[in-house]
Scaffold this motif. Structure first.
Motif, mmCIF file in Angstrom:
data_model
loop_
_atom_site.group_PDB
_atom_site.id
_atom_site.type_symbol
_atom_site.label_atom_id
_atom_site.label_comp_id
_atom_site.label_asym_id
_atom_site.label_seq_id
_atom_site.Cartn_x
_atom_site.Cartn_y
_atom_site.Cartn_z
ATOM 1 N N THR A 48 121.650 99.216 65.493
ATOM 2 C CA THR A 48 122.319 100.486 65.215
ATOM 3 C C THR A 48 121.308 101.625 65.164
ATOM 4 O O THR A 48 121.512 102.696 65.767
ATOM 5 C CB THR A 48 123.072 100.405 63.879
ATOM 6 O OG1 THR A 48 124.024 99.336 63.928
ATOM 7 C CG2 THR A 48 123.798 101.697 63.566
ATOM 8 N N TYR A 56 121.535 104.122 73.956
ATOM 9 C CA TYR A 56 121.867 102.730 74.254
ATOM 10 C C TYR A 56 121.100 102.211 75.462
ATOM 11 O O TYR A 56 120.546 101.105 75.436
ATOM 12 C CB TYR A 56 123.377 102.584 74.501
ATOM 13 C CG TYR A 56 123.783 101.164 74.790
ATOM 14 C CD1 TYR A 56 123.925 100.242 73.758
ATOM 15 C CD2 TYR A 56 123.995 100.733 76.097
ATOM 16 C CE1 TYR A 56 124.282 98.930 74.016
ATOM 17 C CE2 TYR A 56 124.352 99.427 76.370
ATOM 18 C CZ TYR A 56 124.490 98.528 75.323
ATOM 19 O OH TYR A 56 124.827 97.224 75.594
ATOM 20 N N GLN A 83 123.961 93.915 74.130
ATOM 21 C CA GLN A 83 125.342 94.370 74.020
ATOM 22 C C GLN A 83 126.105 93.567 72.972
ATOM 23 O O GLN A 83 126.902 94.116 72.211
ATOM 24 C CB GLN A 83 126.054 94.285 75.365
ATOM 25 C CG GLN A 83 127.453 94.900 75.332
ATOM 26 C CD GLN A 83 128.190 94.739 76.640
ATOM 27 O OE1 GLN A 83 128.462 93.608 77.054
ATOM 28 N NE2 GLN A 83 128.513 95.842 77.289
ATOM 29 N N PHE A 86 125.091 94.847 69.598
ATOM 30 C CA PHE A 86 125.646 96.180 69.352
ATOM 31 C C PHE A 86 127.152 96.098 69.088
ATOM 32 O O PHE A 86 127.674 96.790 68.206
ATOM 33 C CB PHE A 86 125.359 97.074 70.546
ATOM 34 C CG PHE A 86 125.678 98.529 70.316
ATOM 35 C CD1 PHE A 86 125.109 99.223 69.264
ATOM 36 C CD2 PHE A 86 126.547 99.197 71.162
ATOM 37 C CE1 PHE A 86 125.395 100.566 69.052
ATOM 38 C CE2 PHE A 86 126.841 100.534 70.962
ATOM 39 C CZ PHE A 86 126.265 101.220 69.908
ATOM 40 N N ALA A 87 127.836 95.235 69.827
ATOM 41 C CA ALA A 87 129.272 95.070 69.612
ATOM 42 C C ALA A 87 129.556 94.507 68.229
ATOM 43 O O ALA A 87 130.496 94.942 67.541
ATOM 44 C CB ALA A 87 129.864 94.162 70.695
ATOM 45 N N HIS A 90 129.003 97.267 65.706
ATOM 46 C CA HIS A 90 130.119 98.205 65.708
ATOM 47 C C HIS A 90 131.323 97.639 64.962
ATOM 48 O O HIS A 90 131.986 98.346 64.187
ATOM 49 C CB HIS A 90 130.503 98.547 67.149
ATOM 50 C CG HIS A 90 131.769 99.334 67.258
ATOM 51 N ND1 HIS A 90 132.909 98.829 67.841
ATOM 52 C CD2 HIS A 90 132.082 100.584 66.847
ATOM 53 C CE1 HIS A 90 133.863 99.734 67.784
ATOM 54 N NE2 HIS A 90 133.393 100.807 67.196
ATOM 55 N N PHE A 138 127.885 104.829 67.048
ATOM 56 C CA PHE A 138 129.250 104.362 67.239
ATOM 57 C C PHE A 138 130.234 105.461 67.625
ATOM 58 O O PHE A 138 131.383 105.160 67.970
ATOM 59 C CB PHE A 138 129.721 103.630 65.990
ATOM 60 C CG PHE A 138 128.824 102.478 65.622
ATOM 61 C CD1 PHE A 138 128.410 101.577 66.587
ATOM 62 C CD2 PHE A 138 128.354 102.314 64.331
ATOM 63 C CE1 PHE A 138 127.570 100.527 66.274
ATOM 64 C CE2 PHE A 138 127.513 101.259 64.004
ATOM 65 C CZ PHE A 138 127.117 100.365 64.980
ATOM 66 N N LEU A 142 128.165 104.697 71.930
ATOM 67 C CA LEU A 142 129.089 103.606 72.266
ATOM 68 C C LEU A 142 129.830 103.874 73.568
ATOM 69 O O LEU A 142 130.135 102.950 74.317
ATOM 70 C CB LEU A 142 130.076 103.402 71.112
ATOM 71 C CG LEU A 142 131.130 102.317 71.302
ATOM 72 C CD1 LEU A 142 131.398 101.592 69.992
ATOM 73 C CD2 LEU A 142 132.448 102.904 71.829
ATOM 74 N N ALA A 145 128.245 102.278 76.526
ATOM 75 C CA ALA A 145 127.742 100.925 76.290
ATOM 76 C C ALA A 145 128.542 99.849 77.006
ATOM 77 O O ALA A 145 128.344 98.657 76.750
ATOM 78 C CB ALA A 145 127.708 100.636 74.785
ATOM 79 N N LEU A 149 132.572 97.383 74.747
ATOM 80 C CA LEU A 149 132.554 98.266 73.583
ATOM 81 C C LEU A 149 133.725 99.239 73.621
ATOM 82 O O LEU A 149 134.303 99.553 72.562
ATOM 83 C CB LEU A 149 131.233 99.021 73.518
ATOM 84 C CG LEU A 149 130.071 98.368 72.755
ATOM 85 C CD1 LEU A 149 130.412 98.176 71.299
ATOM 86 C CD2 LEU A 149 129.653 97.061 73.392
ATOM 87 N N GLN A 152 136.712 97.401 72.451
ATOM 88 C CA GLN A 152 136.629 97.183 71.008
ATOM 89 C C GLN A 152 136.931 98.474 70.262
ATOM 90 O O GLN A 152 137.594 98.446 69.209
ATOM 91 C CB GLN A 152 135.224 96.677 70.655
ATOM 92 C CG GLN A 152 135.086 96.216 69.212
ATOM 93 C CD GLN A 152 133.826 95.408 69.013
ATOM 94 O OE1 GLN A 152 133.784 94.228 69.334
ATOM 95 N NE2 GLN A 152 132.796 96.038 68.486
ATOM 96 N N ARG A 153 136.474 99.605 70.795
ATOM 97 C CA ARG A 153 136.791 100.896 70.178
ATOM 98 C C ARG A 153 138.302 101.115 70.166
ATOM 99 O O ARG A 153 138.858 101.601 69.169
ATOM 100 C CB ARG A 153 136.092 102.026 70.929
ATOM 101 C CG ARG A 153 136.446 103.420 70.420
ATOM 102 C CD ARG A 153 135.728 104.498 71.204
ATOM 103 N NE ARG A 153 136.120 105.818 70.744
ATOM 104 C CZ ARG A 153 137.126 106.524 71.229
ATOM 105 N NH1 ARG A 153 137.848 106.014 72.235
ATOM 106 N NH2 ARG A 153 137.417 107.703 70.752
#
Length: 231
Positions: A48, A56, A83, A86-87, A90, A138, A142, A145, A149, A152-153
């Protein structure tokens, strides 16, 4: 921090680090599972912070493990690549922020629904103000990314929208002017809040604390417009 009340009212700084950071040595050493949990927490925090500092694309596993103070083998024991780390960061950060919002709304239980709504929005803004690395990583980085991601967002936005739907149902029960709008309108309101916050975070100097206080009124107005019956 642009919020009403005393400093004691402010939320704790969001962190992905485990509560027990100092690993004892010798006979008092922690079991392997706790060591692994500590390393994973440090990696999540490190990715992060590295993404916030470098972007990123410029962040590598080498940067992450150096900041986290773990070996390459420890990194790959828990994550497949940058990744993946990072995922996971997040996802954990989003859970923390959702929890902060729920707690703040619960603290305002008994207040009129507009006050509860504003309490939740203020918690959302406070979370990013208190954690600049979260804000940049984030909300800004993000978006570049990759599709994992971004998907997921979208899922996180839907969770925020479910919480807003719950508040809308409460508002409708106590105020004849309010109603529970369709899901897409709720997601749109949450997305508008994210866009306004992202714009403000993007122009903040690297490492500085974003000032998001001026966003409380417009975000609240957008949410209220969605929750009020159209004439």
């Amino acid at each position: 921090m642009s919020t009403t009340g005393s400093d004691e009212d402010l939320p704790a700084v969001l962190t992905l680090m485990p509560s027990r950071l100092d690993l004892p040595r010798g006979r008092a050493a922690l079991p392997g599972s706790e060591v692994a949990a500590s390393q994973q927490g440090r990696i999540l925090q490190a990715v992060t912070e590295e993404v916030a500092a470098r972007g990123y694309g410029a962040t590598s596993v080498r940067h992450v493990i150096a900041r986290a103070r773990v070996s390459r083998s420890a990194f790959y024991a828990s994550f497949t690549d940058k990744q993946d780390a990072f995922a996971r960061a997040h996802l954990q950060a989003s859970r923390q922020l959702l929890g902060l919002i729920r707690d703040r709304v619960a603290d305002a239980s008994g207040a009129p629904w507009r006050e509860r709504l504003r309490a939740g929005i203020q918690a959302y803004l406070d979370g990013f103000e208190n954690a600049p690395a979260y804000a940049v990583s984030f909300m800004v980085e993000l978006r570049g990314a990759g599709s994992l991601l971004l998907d997921q967002r979208d899922q996180v936005l839907q969770r925020h929208a479910r919480n807003l739907a719950w508040l809308a149902e409460q508002a409708a029960a106590e105020d004849p002017a309010a109603h529970r709008p369709p899901d897409l309108e709720l997601i749109g309101a949450i997305g508008a809040a994210d866009e306004l916050a992202t714009r403000a975070i993007r122009v903040t100097a690297t490492g500085a604390r974003p000032d998001l206080g001026s966003l409380l009124a417009p975000i609240a107005d957008i949410h209220e417009a969605v929750l009020i019956h159209r004439r």
